[in-house]
Write an enzyme that holds these catalytic residues in place. Structure first.
Site, mmCIF file in Angstrom:
data_model
loop_
_atom_site.group_PDB
_atom_site.id
_atom_site.type_symbol
_atom_site.label_atom_id
_atom_site.label_comp_id
_atom_site.label_asym_id
_atom_site.label_seq_id
_atom_site.Cartn_x
_atom_site.Cartn_y
_atom_site.Cartn_z
ATOM 1 N N LYS A 270 0.836 -1.199 0.000
ATOM 2 C CA LYS A 270 0.000 0.000 0.000
ATOM 3 C C LYS A 270 0.871 1.249 0.000
ATOM 4 O O LYS A 270 2.005 1.202 0.478
ATOM 5 C CB LYS A 270 -0.854 0.020 1.278
ATOM 6 C CG LYS A 270 -1.978 -0.992 1.321
ATOM 7 C CD LYS A 270 -2.746 -0.866 2.645
ATOM 8 C CE LYS A 270 -3.842 -1.896 2.746
ATOM 9 N NZ LYS A 270 -4.935 -1.707 1.779
ATOM 10 N N ARG A 344 -10.209 -11.638 2.234
ATOM 11 C CA ARG A 344 -11.073 -12.704 1.697
ATOM 12 C C ARG A 344 -10.371 -14.052 1.750
ATOM 13 O O ARG A 344 -11.020 -15.080 1.865
ATOM 14 C CB ARG A 344 -11.535 -12.307 0.285
ATOM 15 C CG ARG A 344 -10.421 -12.137 -0.695
ATOM 16 C CD ARG A 344 -10.855 -11.365 -1.946
ATOM 17 N NE ARG A 344 -10.924 -9.917 -1.725
ATOM 18 C CZ ARG A 344 -11.364 -9.059 -2.614
ATOM 19 N NH1 ARG A 344 -11.777 -9.477 -3.799
ATOM 20 N NH2 ARG A 344 -11.400 -7.770 -2.333
HETATM 21 N N1 BES Z 1 -7.983 -3.838 4.587
HETATM 22 C C1 BES Z 1 -8.217 -3.404 3.250
HETATM 23 C C2 BES Z 1 -9.532 -2.635 3.085
HETATM 24 C C3 BES Z 1 -9.638 -1.322 3.826
HETATM 25 C C4 BES Z 1 -9.328 -0.142 3.159
HETATM 26 C C5 BES Z 1 -10.070 -1.270 5.115
HETATM 27 C C6 BES Z 1 -9.447 1.074 3.824
HETATM 28 C C7 BES Z 1 -10.179 -0.060 5.788
HETATM 29 C C8 BES Z 1 -9.873 1.111 5.148
HETATM 30 C C9 BES Z 1 -8.254 -4.614 2.325
HETATM 31 O O1 BES Z 1 -7.448 -5.677 2.707
HETATM 32 C C10 BES Z 1 -7.800 -4.177 0.996
HETATM 33 O O2 BES Z 1 -6.669 -3.785 0.903
HETATM 34 N N2 BES Z 1 -8.662 -4.251 -0.005
HETATM 35 C C11 BES Z 1 -8.324 -3.875 -1.317
HETATM 36 C C12 BES Z 1 -8.862 -4.931 -2.258
HETATM 37 C C13 BES Z 1 -8.406 -4.788 -3.676
HETATM 38 C C14 BES Z 1 -6.919 -5.029 -3.775
HETATM 39 C C15 BES Z 1 -9.160 -5.783 -4.535
HETATM 40 C C16 BES Z 1 -8.992 -2.529 -1.609
HETATM 41 O O3 BES Z 1 -10.106 -2.307 -1.180
HETATM 42 O O4 BES Z 1 -8.327 -1.700 -2.232
HETATM 43 MN MN MN Z 2 -5.494 -5.493 2.038
#
Ligand code: BES
Ligand code: MN
Ligand code: ZN
Length: 493
Positions: A270, A344
């Site tokens: 990230k 997931r």
């Molecule tokens: N933990 C994150 C989602 C999240 C984002 C929670 C902001 C709280 C605040 C999750 O694991 C994630 O990174 N999801 C990705 C999925 C994508 C790569 C398909 C997302 O939402 O960008």
């Molecule tokens: Mn994630």
């Protein structure tokens, strides 16, 4: 552990108002009518209350909100808080009034003049929920030491025993919410997977059965997708199973939580901006833990099993890579497109395990699963996905009663094809479009059609950027009250 305030109901004693120290809260009806305690406060302050009520400030005040009269003459208190509320106000407004009373109190003693208001138990709940501060890692300042422990909260009411009885479930509920907030607020270097599991094991003291499955056991069970997420971390992956057996031999409700103690994104790392918030990526596991605590403390007459998958998503030489194909416990293979779609992968194995081991009457999972849900619903409401209208409707009703925002999104099969993979049975990321829905579809693959299932995407509500109505800035504990009520409405008695 942050403990909720000790709130006592006592008979209305007008003669004790003048000498009360700290803060005094008094209610005034929206039309300006003063009840018995308010009339006494008005007399003591030589009419200051009436002048306040006649002001534009009071007229503009929403129901359930208040303002301070500081250092009033004729009283020992530092402040009299004038709160707009009458006996016709909704439970929601009464809880907001309680929260408005708690917010400015710090650790000062508090006297709440509820008098004849029938919503005193709701005021008490709102007050308890808002009387929270996460101070585990703050060095005490000199002024904190002077002030010492929080002063008592006294609620003077005309029928104190009835009110205390009606409020008797409040403490168990606030304790569950506070556990969730403490867990979600805790940093990942402190709340490691091991510390988290230890914390849950402590709940054996309140009658929960707690099992901690460690890596060799998870390996044996075939939880490869969960283990793949944690394999780049120095913290060992764990699954914790908490059982509350208050419901005879009924099939249990299963609650499953995503417990990513920190989500760097892994190799699909990230950006730095805001990454610190990923310390709350165990929010789903936090809510499951809080609900289990509440159910045990109030000795719910239901069977509920809570399962949390505790892992850390780190980039490392041993970390999973984009392009890896992993076989889940169910047997389906998954192509990892993006290592940041890790929640997931954790839930896939825990959902399957929960279902195969416990044959649950219904299954509910909670996860800070997608950024997409924040784009869609912001920080006001969590997304609800379900294969069962009865379950979804019951939950939406429970959430509304508990003032916890929730909104159902679709799960039409048309969205599912986005999960197709060239090399495996499915892929873990389906691109930008409808990200929260495709994530829900991914989870659905790990739930048998015969099991009523609901998925709650709480990414927007677990740790919102602004203070909530019932919590200071930081973790909210969203979902503990609604799920506790769902259990009470649907699985007890
Ligand atoms: N933990 C994150 C989602 C999240 C984002 C929670 C902001 C709280 C605040 C999750 O694991 C994630 O990174 N999801 C990705 C999925 C994508 C790569 C398909 C997302 O939402 O960008
Ligand atoms: Mn994630
Ligand atoms: Zn995540």
């Amino acid at each position: 552990m942050t403990t909720p305030p000790d709130i006592r109901f006592e008979p209305l004693s007008l003669d004790d108002i003048a000498g009360a120290e700290g803060r005094v809260a008094v209610f005034v009806a929206p039309d300006g009518t003063l009840g018995q305690p308010a009339r006494r406060v008005n007399r003591l302050t030589r009419g200051a209350l009436e002048r306040a009520v006649d002001s534009a400030r009071f007229a503009d005040l929403p129901v359930g909100a208040g303002f301070d009269l500081a250092f009033p003459t004729g009283m020992q208190a530092d402040a009299v808080q004038v709160v707009k509320l009458d006996r016709r106000a909704s439970d929601d407004a009464a809880r907001r009034a309680g929260a408005a009373i708690a917010a400015p109190r710090g650790t000062r003693p508090l006297l709440v003049l509820a008098g004849a208001l029938p919503q005193a138990p709701q005021i008490a709940l709102g007050l308890a929920l808002r009387d929270y501060a996460f101070t585990d890692h703050k060095s005490p300042s000199d002024s904190d030491e002077e002030r010492g422990a929080p002063g008592p909260v006294r609620i003077m009411a005309n029928r104190p025993d009835d009110m205390a009885l009606a409020a008797s479930g409040n403490a168990a509920r606030a304790e569950g919410v506070f556990l969730t907030r403490d867990l979600v607020n805790a940093p990942a270097n402190v709340l490691t997977t091991t510390a988290f599991a230890d914390r849950l094991a402590e709940m054996r003291e309140i009658g929960l059965e707690v099992e901690v499955l460690d890596e060799p056991e998870l390996e044996k069970l075939g939880m490869r997708t969960l283990l793949a997420v944690g394999q780049g971390s120095a913290n060992p992956s764990k699954v914790v199973v908490m059982r509350w057996n208050g419901g005879g031999d009924a099939a249990p409700l299963a609650l499953v939580g995503k417990g990513v103690i920190f989500d760097t994104g892994g190799i699909s790392i990230k950006p730095a901006m805001g990454m610190e918030e990923m310390t709350a990526d165990m929010g789903g596991a936090g809510v499951v833990s809080g609900v289990m605590r509440t159910l045990a403390l109030r000795k719910a007459k239901a069977n509920v099993v809570g399962l949390v998958g505790l892992v850390e998503n780190m980039p490392d030489a041993a970390a999973m890579r984009p392009g890896d194909v992993i076989r889940s416990m169910k047997g389906d293979t998954i192509e990892v497109i993006n290592t940041d779609a890790e929640g997931r992968l954790v839930l896939a194995d825990v959902l399957w395990y929960a279902q195969e081991r416990f044959a649950p009457a219904a299954m509910v999972d909670l996860a800070t699963l997608t950024g997409a849900v924040i784009v869609g619903l912001g920080h006001e409401k969590a997304a609800v996905f379900s294969t069962d209208d009865g379950l979804a409707d019951a939950f939406l009703k429970a959430a509304a009663t508990e003032c916890e925002g929730a909104w159902r999104l679709p799960l039409d099969s048309a969205y599912e094809k986005a999960l197709k993979s060239r090399v495996a049975d499915m892929r873990n990321s389906a691109g930008r479009a409808a990200g929260a829905i495709t994530a829900a579809h991914f989870l659905k693959r790990f739930v048998r059609d015969t099991v009523p299932w609901m998925h709650l995407d709480i990414a927007g509500v677990a740790l919102p950027p602004e203070p909530g109505r019932f919590a200071p800035k930081g973790a909210t504990g969203w979902g503990v009250l609604a799920l506790d009520r769902l259990v009470a409405d649907r699985y007890e008695g």
